[in-house]
Write a protein that holds these residues in place. Structure first.
Motif, PDB file in Angstrom:
ATOM      1  N   GLN A 157       0.844  -1.196   0.000  1.00 61.92           N
ATOM      2  CA  GLN A 157       0.000   0.000   0.000  1.00 61.92           C
ATOM      3  C   GLN A 157       0.875   1.240   0.000  1.00 61.92           C
ATOM      4  OE1 GLN A 157      -3.592   0.494   2.709  1.00 61.92           O
ATOM      5  NE2 GLN A 157      -2.212   1.976   3.654  1.00 61.92           N
ATOM      6  N   CYS A 158       0.566   2.200  -0.868  1.00 63.43           N
ATOM      7  CA  CYS A 158       1.318   3.460  -0.935  1.00 63.43           C
ATOM      8  C   CYS A 158       0.353   4.611  -0.702  1.00 63.43           C
ATOM      9  CB  CYS A 158       1.996   3.612  -2.297  1.00 63.43           C
ATOM     10  SG  CYS A 158       2.989   5.131  -2.437  1.00 63.43           S
ATOM     11  N   GLU A 159       0.751   5.527   0.183  1.00 62.18           N
ATOM     12  CA  GLU A 159      -0.128   6.641   0.544  1.00 62.18           C
ATOM     13  C   GLU A 159       0.675   7.937   0.635  1.00 62.18           C
ATOM     14  OE1 GLU A 159      -3.593   7.707   3.863  1.00 62.18           O
ATOM     15  OE2 GLU A 159      -2.238   6.013   4.163  1.00 62.18           O
ATOM     16  N   SER A 160       0.065   9.026   0.158  1.00 59.70           N
ATOM     17  CA  SER A 160       0.693  10.349   0.248  1.00 59.70           C
ATOM     18  C   SER A 160      -0.394  11.389   0.474  1.00 59.70           C
ATOM     19  CB  SER A 160       1.479  10.667  -1.035  1.00 59.70           C
ATOM     20  OG  SER A 160       2.206  11.873  -0.882  1.00 59.70           O
ATOM     21  N   GLU A 161      -0.087  12.422   1.261  1.00 52.49           N
ATOM     22  CA  GLU A 161      -1.088  13.410   1.676  1.00 52.49           C
ATOM     23  C   GLU A 161      -0.647  14.832   1.335  1.00 52.49           C
ATOM     24  OE1 GLU A 161      -1.357  12.798   5.861  1.00 52.49           O
ATOM     25  OE2 GLU A 161      -2.602  10.993   5.686  1.00 52.49           O
ATOM     26  N   GLY A 162      -1.651  15.723   1.245  1.00 47.90           N
ATOM     27  CA  GLY A 162      -1.402  17.156   1.169  1.00 47.90           C
ATOM     28  C   GLY A 162      -1.083  17.715  -0.202  1.00 47.90           C
ATOM     29  N   TRP A 163      -1.558  17.092  -1.283  1.00 52.08           N
ATOM     30  CA  TRP A 163      -1.292  17.569  -2.639  1.00 52.08           C
ATOM     31  C   TRP A 163      -2.438  18.433  -3.163  1.00 52.08           C
ATOM     32  CZ3 TRP A 163       3.247  16.319  -5.314  1.00 52.08           C
ATOM     33  CH2 TRP A 163       4.056  15.353  -4.701  1.00 52.08           C
ATOM     34  N   TYR A 164      -2.085  19.380  -4.045  1.00 52.10           N
ATOM     35  CA  TYR A 164      -3.107  20.153  -4.754  1.00 52.10           C
ATOM     36  C   TYR A 164      -2.526  20.673  -6.062  1.00 52.10           C
ATOM     37  CZ  TYR A 164      -6.876  23.264  -5.934  1.00 52.10           C
ATOM     38  OH  TYR A 164      -7.920  23.882  -6.605  1.00 52.10           O
ATOM     39  N   PRO A 165      -3.267  20.501  -7.183  1.00 50.90           N
ATOM     40  CA  PRO A 165      -4.486  19.700  -7.296  1.00 50.90           C
ATOM     41  C   PRO A 165      -4.190  18.212  -7.147  1.00 50.90           C
ATOM     42  CG  PRO A 165      -3.748  20.453  -9.450  1.00 50.90           C
ATOM     43  CD  PRO A 165      -2.861  21.129  -8.454  1.00 50.90           C
ATOM     44  N   ASN A 189      -9.305  17.262   1.689  1.00 51.92           N
ATOM     45  CA  ASN A 189      -9.625  18.034   2.881  1.00 51.92           C
ATOM     46  C   ASN A 189      -9.087  19.447   2.700  1.00 51.92           C
ATOM     47  OD1 ASN A 189      -6.821  17.862   3.360  1.00 51.92           O
ATOM     48  ND2 ASN A 189      -7.074  16.012   4.594  1.00 51.92           N
ATOM     49  N   THR A 190      -9.010  20.208   3.777  1.00 49.30           N
ATOM     50  CA  THR A 190      -8.573  21.599   3.678  1.00 49.30           C
ATOM     51  C   THR A 190      -7.115  21.724   3.252  1.00 49.30           C
ATOM     52  OG1 THR A 190      -8.081  21.589   6.055  1.00 49.30           O
ATOM     53  CG2 THR A 190     -10.244  22.388   5.383  1.00 49.30           C
ATOM     54  N   GLU A 191      -6.319  20.686   3.474  1.00 49.97           N
ATOM     55  CA  GLU A 191      -4.899  20.728   3.114  1.00 49.97           C
ATOM     56  C   GLU A 191      -4.642  20.286   1.675  1.00 49.97           C
ATOM     57  OE1 GLU A 191      -2.592  18.536   5.875  1.00 49.97           O
ATOM     58  OE2 GLU A 191      -3.135  19.759   7.602  1.00 49.97           O
ATOM     59  N   GLY A 192      -5.620  19.648   1.044  1.00 56.22           N
ATOM     60  CA  GLY A 192      -5.424  19.185  -0.320  1.00 56.22           C
ATOM     61  C   GLY A 192      -5.915  17.762  -0.506  1.00 56.22           C
ATOM     62  N   PHE A 193      -5.290  17.051  -1.440  1.00 51.08           N
ATOM     63  CA  PHE A 193      -5.711  15.697  -1.783  1.00 51.08           C
ATOM     64  C   PHE A 193      -4.810  14.651  -1.118  1.00 51.08           C
ATOM     65  CE2 PHE A 193      -7.610  18.145  -5.189  1.00 51.08           C
ATOM     66  CZ  PHE A 193      -8.820  17.500  -5.414  1.00 51.08           C
ATOM     67  N   ASN A 194      -5.453  13.586  -0.620  1.00 48.05           N
ATOM     68  CA  ASN A 194      -4.745  12.419  -0.108  1.00 48.05           C
ATOM     69  C   ASN A 194      -5.025  11.256  -1.054  1.00 48.05           C
ATOM     70  OD1 ASN A 194      -4.194  14.077   2.054  1.00 48.05           O
ATOM     71  ND2 ASN A 194      -5.750  13.175   3.371  1.00 48.05           N
ATOM     72  N   VAL A 195      -3.980  10.565  -1.482  1.00 49.95           N
ATOM     73  CA  VAL A 195      -4.143   9.456  -2.417  1.00 49.95           C
ATOM     74  C   VAL A 195      -3.565   8.180  -1.801  1.00 49.95           C
ATOM     75  CG1 VAL A 195      -4.209  10.829  -4.521  1.00 49.95           C
ATOM     76  CG2 VAL A 195      -2.002  10.149  -3.580  1.00 49.95           C
ATOM     77  N   LYS A 196      -4.233   7.051  -2.107  1.00 49.69           N
ATOM     78  CA  LYS A 196      -3.790   5.749  -1.592  1.00 49.69           C
ATOM     79  C   LYS A 196      -4.045   4.691  -2.664  1.00 49.69           C
ATOM     80  CE  LYS A 196      -5.142   4.691   2.540  1.00 49.69           C
ATOM     81  NZ  LYS A 196      -6.046   4.237   3.642  1.00 49.69           N
ATOM     82  N   HIS A 197      -3.002   3.964  -3.055  1.00 51.23           N
ATOM     83  CA  HIS A 197      -3.110   2.900  -4.044  1.00 51.23           C
ATOM     84  C   HIS A 197      -2.523   1.608  -3.477  1.00 51.23           C
ATOM     85  CE1 HIS A 197      -3.530   5.510  -7.931  1.00 51.23           C
ATOM     86  NE2 HIS A 197      -4.135   6.067  -6.902  1.00 51.23           N
ATOM     87  N   THR A 198      -3.091   0.469  -3.887  1.00 46.34           N
ATOM     88  CA  THR A 198      -2.567  -0.825  -3.462  1.00 46.34           C
ATOM     89  C   THR A 198      -2.197  -1.665  -4.678  1.00 46.34           C
ATOM     90  OG1 THR A 198      -4.766  -1.844  -3.413  1.00 46.34           O
ATOM     91  CG2 THR A 198      -3.976  -0.813  -1.378  1.00 46.34           C
ATOM     92  N   ILE A 199      -1.288  -2.596  -4.452  1.00 47.70           N
ATOM     93  CA  ILE A 199      -0.824  -3.484  -5.514  1.00 47.70           C
ATOM     94  C   ILE A 199      -0.397  -4.804  -4.889  1.00 47.70           C
ATOM     95  CG2 ILE A 199       1.603  -2.817  -5.456  1.00 47.70           C
ATOM     96  CD1 ILE A 199       1.622  -2.880  -8.493  1.00 47.70           C
ATOM     97  N   THR A 200      -0.379  -5.870  -5.687  1.00 49.34           N
ATOM     98  CA  THR A 200       0.081  -7.175  -5.223  1.00 49.34           C
ATOM     99  C   THR A 200       1.215  -7.654  -6.113  1.00 49.34           C
ATOM    100  OG1 THR A 200      -2.139  -7.746  -4.422  1.00 49.34           O
ATOM    101  CG2 THR A 200      -0.578  -9.562  -4.737  1.00 49.34           C
ATOM    102  N   VAL A 201       2.342  -8.039  -5.497  1.00 45.02           N
ATOM    103  CA  VAL A 201       3.491  -8.543  -6.256  1.00 45.02           C
ATOM    104  C   VAL A 201       3.719  -9.996  -5.887  1.00 45.02           C
ATOM    105  CG1 VAL A 201       4.592  -6.287  -6.479  1.00 45.02           C
ATOM    106  CG2 VAL A 201       5.094  -7.697  -4.493  1.00 45.02           C
ATOM    107  N   HIS A 202       4.228 -10.777  -6.859  1.00 43.19           N
ATOM    108  CA  HIS A 202       4.387 -12.223  -6.654  1.00 43.19           C
ATOM    109  C   HIS A 202       5.834 -12.691  -6.751  1.00 43.19           C
ATOM    110  CE1 HIS A 202       0.081 -11.852  -7.614  1.00 43.19           C
ATOM    111  NE2 HIS A 202      -0.066 -12.940  -6.887  1.00 43.19           N
ATOM    112  N   HIS A 203       6.759 -11.762  -6.848  1.00 44.82           N
ATOM    113  CA  HIS A 203       8.171 -12.157  -6.911  1.00 44.82           C
ATOM    114  C   HIS A 203       9.028 -11.023  -6.353  1.00 44.82           C
ATOM    115  CE1 HIS A 203       7.251 -10.019 -10.672  1.00 44.82           C
ATOM    116  NE2 HIS A 203       8.491  -9.554 -10.583  1.00 44.82           N
TER     117      HIS A 203
END
Length: 276
Positions: A157-165, A189-203
């Motif tokens: 899981q990768c997450e980052s906060e506080g971006w705009y746009p 939110n008031t600080e900007g955009f928070n994004v979160k993406h997930t991925i699955t790796v097999h090696h």
């Protein structure tokens, strides 16, 4: 010269004088970074001093509210929008050269919008519009390991906060090949955009999480080593072995204690589910 001719001449002279000066701004949008300072261009062409003129800056997208006012040789900001107090400035020396550009300090996301620069003298007035685009660079992305799936795939899981746009988030392998995210979440939110993406790796591989916004980019790296997958395989083997042993013990116990088989069967189901 008759009176009507004189009036016509004066009107033409006034028209000519008015037409030769024009207030100009930038041809494109002005980009600003949150937390930094930005200059909103505005000037008179050809160059002429505007020290004796009235210079107004307004927000066009907020009911024409006052951002900055220069009049009668001084700044007059008693009616200025509260959020701009102490953050706007005109260079008085540059006003002598016809430069009425506004310096806006400590830019905020809320500063994005349309601004109007209006200049007025006793004989003419003109204005120009400045479109301000604000960018906020968020926090560095954070990668977390969220366990394995039933096939042995490693959940990341990768997450980052506080971006705009809203920024772009992408996963990349060690060769720079883009990997498709399985789930994506975006919140604002008031600080900007928070994004979160997930991925699955097999090696095992070097996996990059990259967050981009125009000319800004932040990246995190995680190495999915073979030890991670070996530990998962070991765990699966242990669970299988324990399940077989538990099954054998239950069978033996059932043969000797038929009346208590139900209790141990429930215990076995609970144990296996908990282990898995």
């Amino acid at each position: 010269m008759c009176f009507s001719s004189l009036i016509t001449f004066l009107n033409l002279l006034s028209f000519s004088f008015t037409e030769q000066y024009k207030v100009v701004g930038p041809a494109d949008s002005v980009f600003a970074v949150a937390g930094e300072d930005v200059i909103l261009p505005c000037s008179v062409k050809p160059s002429i001093s505007v020290v004796d003129m009235r210079v107004e800056w307004h927000r066009l997208d907020q009911k024409y509210l006052l951002v900055h006012l220069f009049d009668d040789h001084e700044d007059r900001n008693t009616e200025q929008i509260q959020s701009y107090r102490g953050r706007t400035k005109l260079n008085h020396q540059e006003l002598q050269r016809g430069n009425a550009s506004l310096k806006l300090s400590s830019v905020r996301v809320s500063d994005e919008g349309l601004y109007k620069c209006f200049i007025q003298s006793k004989s003419w007035n003109d204005d120009t519009t400045v479109n301000v685009k604000v960018e906020a660079v968020g926090r560095p992305p954070v990668i977390t390991v969220d366990g394995f799936d039933h096939s042995g795939g490693l959940h990341l899981q990768c997450e980052s906060e506080g971006w705009y746009p809203e920024p772009d988030l992408e996963w990349l392998d060690s060769a720079g090949v883009s990997l498709s995210s399985e789930t994506t979440e975006t919140h604002r939110n008031t600080e900007g955009f928070n994004v979160k993406h997930t991925i699955t790796v097999h090696h095992s591989d070097k996996i990059h999480c990259r967050v981009k916004l125009r000319h800004h980019m932040l990246e995190a790296l995680i190495i999915s080593s073979s030890n991670m997958f070996n530990s998962w395989r070991t765990s699966v083997i242990v669970i299988v072995v324990l399940s077989v042993i538990a099954g054998i013990l239950i069978a033996v116990f059932a043969h000797k204690n038929r009346g208590k088989i139900l209790v141990f069967l429930l215990f076995y189901i609970f144990y296996v589910n908990k282990a898995v």
